[in-house]
Design an enzyme around this catalytic site. Structure first.
Site, mmCIF file in Angstrom:
data_model
loop_
_atom_site.group_PDB
_atom_site.id
_atom_site.type_symbol
_atom_site.label_atom_id
_atom_site.label_comp_id
_atom_site.label_asym_id
_atom_site.label_seq_id
_atom_site.Cartn_x
_atom_site.Cartn_y
_atom_site.Cartn_z
ATOM 1 N N TYR A 149 0.841 -1.383 0.013
ATOM 2 C CA TYR A 149 0.072 0.023 -0.165
ATOM 3 C C TYR A 149 0.968 1.449 -0.057
ATOM 4 O O TYR A 149 0.342 2.255 0.126
ATOM 5 C CB TYR A 149 -1.076 -0.132 1.229
ATOM 6 N N LYS A 219 3.017 -14.047 6.381
ATOM 7 C CA LYS A 219 3.662 -14.998 5.464
ATOM 8 C C LYS A 219 4.983 -15.239 5.230
ATOM 9 O O LYS A 219 5.593 -15.161 4.155
ATOM 10 C CB LYS A 219 2.838 -14.673 3.886
ATOM 11 N N ASP A 285 -2.568 -17.525 5.723
ATOM 12 C CA ASP A 285 -3.613 -18.549 5.322
ATOM 13 C C ASP A 285 -4.254 -19.552 6.359
ATOM 14 O O ASP A 285 -5.269 -19.999 6.371
ATOM 15 C CB ASP A 285 -2.918 -19.307 4.073
ATOM 16 N N ASP A 309 -5.918 -5.930 5.514
ATOM 17 C CA ASP A 309 -7.052 -5.948 4.764
ATOM 18 C C ASP A 309 -8.147 -7.106 4.440
ATOM 19 O O ASP A 309 -9.212 -7.100 4.507
ATOM 20 C CB ASP A 309 -6.494 -5.278 3.277
#
Length: 421
Positions: A149, A219, A285, A309
């Site tokens: 972002y 991640k 995940d 987000d």
């Protein structure tokens, strides 16, 4: 000025009649802003009588600003948020794939609002796709200024993109760009300073509210030097700055490797009994699955911009949807805070009275809590729960509720006000 919120020695000083700048917003922003302010005003009046009152000051952004000033984000709007410290906004339009960059991102970056705080809780009576929504009670700390972002992007075919691609290939020895001639590129900056201030805010929040855990969601198994570093910096911070108040999963694993699982389990249980915050991490995940299956395992979530987000919207769906999910963008160092509706502008229903003002109302409640006006905030929470339990709701919840009564945007706000007691 007597009506300005100030920061003195790290503490907010809130006058009895603070001036609060607000952005009406695009699309349904016009529909939900007025009713939301009425609810907040009613709660303040109920809690404090005539001794406290919010003075609303409209400032411009988005389509309304462009129509009146020729720019989507006038300097005067930014200056107002700087001057008065606290503000609130409706949803703003951002074109997809072209045009102006997100006004929301511009506000966050300009004011360095490094925390996007999204509390996720369930109100009794609200329909949910999960079996036990009452077990969902999470507080998301999403880093707001870095990651993808940051807006460092290069479009395929442009001269700058060719230079960047050639630098990667010729100077940095990158060989794994599958289709270099047609690739666009985005840069993902993740800094130690940015990571630490976000995770520090999450830890301080958990300590202040006596919450059981902080989970670092990342991640890092794939992006080892950005998201993996975010995790490691978080553990280092927890152990070095908050060691007397935390017990980390990394410490657990170290004890387990050195002395065995029994000793590690004992250390973990002792930490819990002592009231220490358990700091752990989980791959993004896996978290998206685990938060559905075992929501009671998670309390405060610290994560990066893009992950946050996705996570925010999934967790919001678990407790009734983004229409009643509040949000805030805060810099806990300088006191700047903008509270916001977390949904989009929904232009297809603008002006129809179908919009749910719940997100903006609850964002206003977060604002009251930030100001220390907790009694007024509790009045709204209580009134909303009464309203939902009576099944008197706007169209988004009406279609999910058996035996519900359909209310317009303003009728829903009026119903909440009626239930303030």
């Amino acid at each position: 000025m007597a009506n300005k919120v100030n920061l003195l020695h790290g503490q907010l000083v809130v006058p009895d009649q603070p001036i609060i700048p607000f952005i009406e917003g695009d699309g349904i922003g016009k529909d939900i802003t007025g009713p939301s302010q009425k609810v907040i005003d009613a709660a303040v009046a109920k809690a404090y009588g005539n001794s406290r009152k919010i003075i609303w000051k409209e400032v411009l952004a988005g389509e309304k600003a462009f129509a009146q000033t020729g720019t989507h984000l006038p300097d005067e709007t930014l200056e107002a948020f700087k001057e008065y410290l606290i503000g609130i906004k409706g949803p703003l339009t951002t074109p997809i794939g072209e045009g102006i960059r997100s006004l929301n991102v511009a506000l966050r970056q300009t004011l360095d609002l490094f925390v996007c705080l999204r509390p996720i809780r369930w109100f009794k009576g609200v329909p949910s796709p999960v079996r036990y929504p009452s077990l969902v009670d999470m507080h998301i700390f999403r880093e707001n200024t870095e990651d993808i972002y940051a807006g460092i992007e290069y479009m395929a075919g442009e001269e700058k993109t060719k230079k960047f691609r050639d630098f990667l290939i010729n100077e940095m020895g990158v060989t794994n760009i599958r289709f270099p001639e047609t690739s666009s590129f985005g840069i993902k900056p993740v800094s130690q300073e940015g990571s630490e201030r976000l995770i520090r805010a999450a830890l301080e929040y958990a300590i202040k509210r006596d919450l059981p855990s902080v989970t670092i969601v990342h991640k890092g198994n794939i992006m080892k030097f950005t998201e993996g570093a975010f995790k490691n910096w978080g553990y280092n911070l927890a152990e070095n700055e908050f060691g007397s108040k935390t017990f980390t999963w990394r410490q657990y694993e170290k004890i387990k490797a050195e002395r065995g699982k029994m000793d590690a389990d004992k250390a973990l249980n002792d930490a819990k009994k002592a009231g220490k915050i358990i700091v752990k991490d989980v791959i993004t995940d896996a978290f998206l699955q685990e938060s559905l299956l075992r929501p009671f395992d998670y309390s405060v979530i610290a994560t990066m911009n893009l992950n946050g987000d996705y996570i925010s919207d999934q967790l919001a769906a678990m407790v009734g949807g983004i229409g009643i999910s509040p949000g805030a963008n805060i810099n806990f160092k300088n006191g700047y805070a903008i509270f916001e509706a977390t949904h989009g502008t929904a232009p297809n229903i603008a002006g129809t009275g179908q919009a749910n003002p719940g997100s903006l109302i609850l964002s206003g409640v977060m604002m009251l809590e930030y100001m220390g006006w907790d009694v007024a905030a509790e009045h709204v929470y209580d009134a909303m729960e009464h309203t939902f339990s009576k099944r008197r709701v706007t169209s988004d919840l009406y279609v999910q509720m058996e035996g519900a009564t359909l209310l317009s945007t303003t009728e829903f706000a009026d119903e909440i006000i009626k239930n303030i007691h």
